[in-house]
Write a protein that holds these residues in place. Sequence first.
Motif, PDB file in Angstrom:
ATOM      1  N   THR A 189      -7.661  58.512 -10.736  1.00 17.83           N
ATOM      2  CA  THR A 189      -8.672  58.623 -11.793  1.00 17.83           C
ATOM      3  C   THR A 189      -8.660  60.015 -12.405  1.00 17.83           C
ATOM      4  N   ASN A 190      -8.613  61.034 -11.569  1.00 18.34           N
ATOM      5  CA  ASN A 190      -8.593  62.408 -12.072  1.00 18.34           C
ATOM      6  C   ASN A 190      -7.340  62.671 -12.907  1.00 18.34           C
ATOM      7  N   PRO A 229      -4.067  55.048 -24.863  1.00 19.45           N
ATOM      8  CA  PRO A 229      -4.618  53.980 -24.029  1.00 19.45           C
ATOM      9  C   PRO A 229      -3.684  52.798 -23.818  1.00 19.45           C
ATOM     10  N   ALA A 263      -5.259  62.319 -20.537  1.00 16.72           N
ATOM     11  CA  ALA A 263      -5.768  61.440 -21.598  1.00 16.72           C
ATOM     12  C   ALA A 263      -5.474  61.959 -22.992  1.00 16.72           C
ATOM     13  N   SER A 272      -7.898  52.975 -16.448  1.00 24.13           N
ATOM     14  CA  SER A 272      -9.040  53.890 -16.422  1.00 24.13           C
ATOM     15  C   SER A 272     -10.347  53.126 -16.290  1.00 24.13           C
ATOM     16  N   ARG A 273     -10.484  52.048 -17.051  1.00 22.30           N
ATOM     17  CA  ARG A 273     -11.705  51.240 -16.975  1.00 22.30           C
ATOM     18  C   ARG A 273     -11.841  50.576 -15.611  1.00 22.30           C
ATOM     19  N   LEU A 330      -5.567  60.386 -14.589  1.00 27.96           N
ATOM     20  CA  LEU A 330      -5.696  59.657 -15.860  1.00 27.96           C
ATOM     21  C   LEU A 330      -6.554  60.449 -16.854  1.00 27.96           C
ATOM     22  N   GLN A 331      -7.605  61.065 -16.360  1.00 30.12           N
ATOM     23  CA  GLN A 331      -8.459  61.873 -17.225  1.00 30.12           C
ATOM     24  C   GLN A 331      -7.735  63.136 -17.683  1.00 30.12           C
ATOM     25  N   ALA A 383     -12.844  53.091 -12.883  1.00 30.03           N
ATOM     26  CA  ALA A 383     -14.224  53.518 -13.078  1.00 30.03           C
ATOM     27  C   ALA A 383     -15.201  52.470 -12.557  1.00 30.03           C
ATOM     28  N   GLU A 423      -4.324  50.168  -7.201  1.00 24.92           N
ATOM     29  CA  GLU A 423      -4.704  49.977  -8.599  1.00 24.92           C
ATOM     30  C   GLU A 423      -4.844  48.503  -8.940  1.00 24.92           C
ATOM     31  N   HIS A 474      -2.848  52.649 -19.624  1.00 26.72           N
ATOM     32  CA  HIS A 474      -3.747  53.756 -19.317  1.00 26.72           C
ATOM     33  C   HIS A 474      -5.208  53.378 -19.518  1.00 26.72           C
TER      34      HIS A 474
END
Length: 230
Positions: free
Chosen positions: A88-89, A100, A95, A176-177, A91-92, A180, A188, A172
């Motif tokens: 997650t970190n 996406p 970004a 990400s969604r 992907l952020q 979250a 994943e 992506h």
Amino acid sequence: MTRHFAIVPAAGSGSRMGAERPKQYLDLCGKPLLWHALATLTRVARIDAAFVVLSPEDEWWDSFDWTGLGPRLRVLRVGGATRAASVTNALQAVAAEVHPEDWVLVHDAARACLSVAQVDALIDALADDPVGGLLALPVADTLKRADVDGRVLMTVSREAMWQAQTPQMFRHGLLSRALAAAPGVTDEAGAVEALGLAPRLVAADATNFKVTYPQDLALAAQILHARSVQ
């Protein structure tokens, strides 16, 4: 045209190895264990960049020479307490440069015997897939469920059972969604499944196994040596 990026979370301690250093830095054929997965991913022509995700407190990375893996290897010191948090970190963190709709391939640092052919097969199989998917291995052995005393409770049918591997490849934005919404997952695909979607299983083979215990290093070395002399 969508692009492809790899993320390799490598912020864990690998406690089951019982070693003094994190598992990803143990020696395998004269290189850190982590090096082999990164070397494969950076050789895949369709991967634009491979991001290795380290703990901010990592003291081992700079002890090794990674320059031979080329400019597509990028270091992100944003690792979290879990695999999901590290991904997650990452992907952020990327970004701003990853669209996406671009594909992200998340791979275990400890799957050192991944081959370029396996990655190419995954990319080809999922090129037009609306969800994404993962490399996996059909279960061949008889499965037993144990009770609390370590005795057989029942035999579980292996029909339609698969063992999840990596890379696991999703867009992506979707990944990400998914993470979250389901931060407690162990891979994943599990996060994407929690959204009600069905990732595609792409058959791999047993060489793409995860180095978990000390004896696994010897097996990985044999596989890599056999490939080097072919």
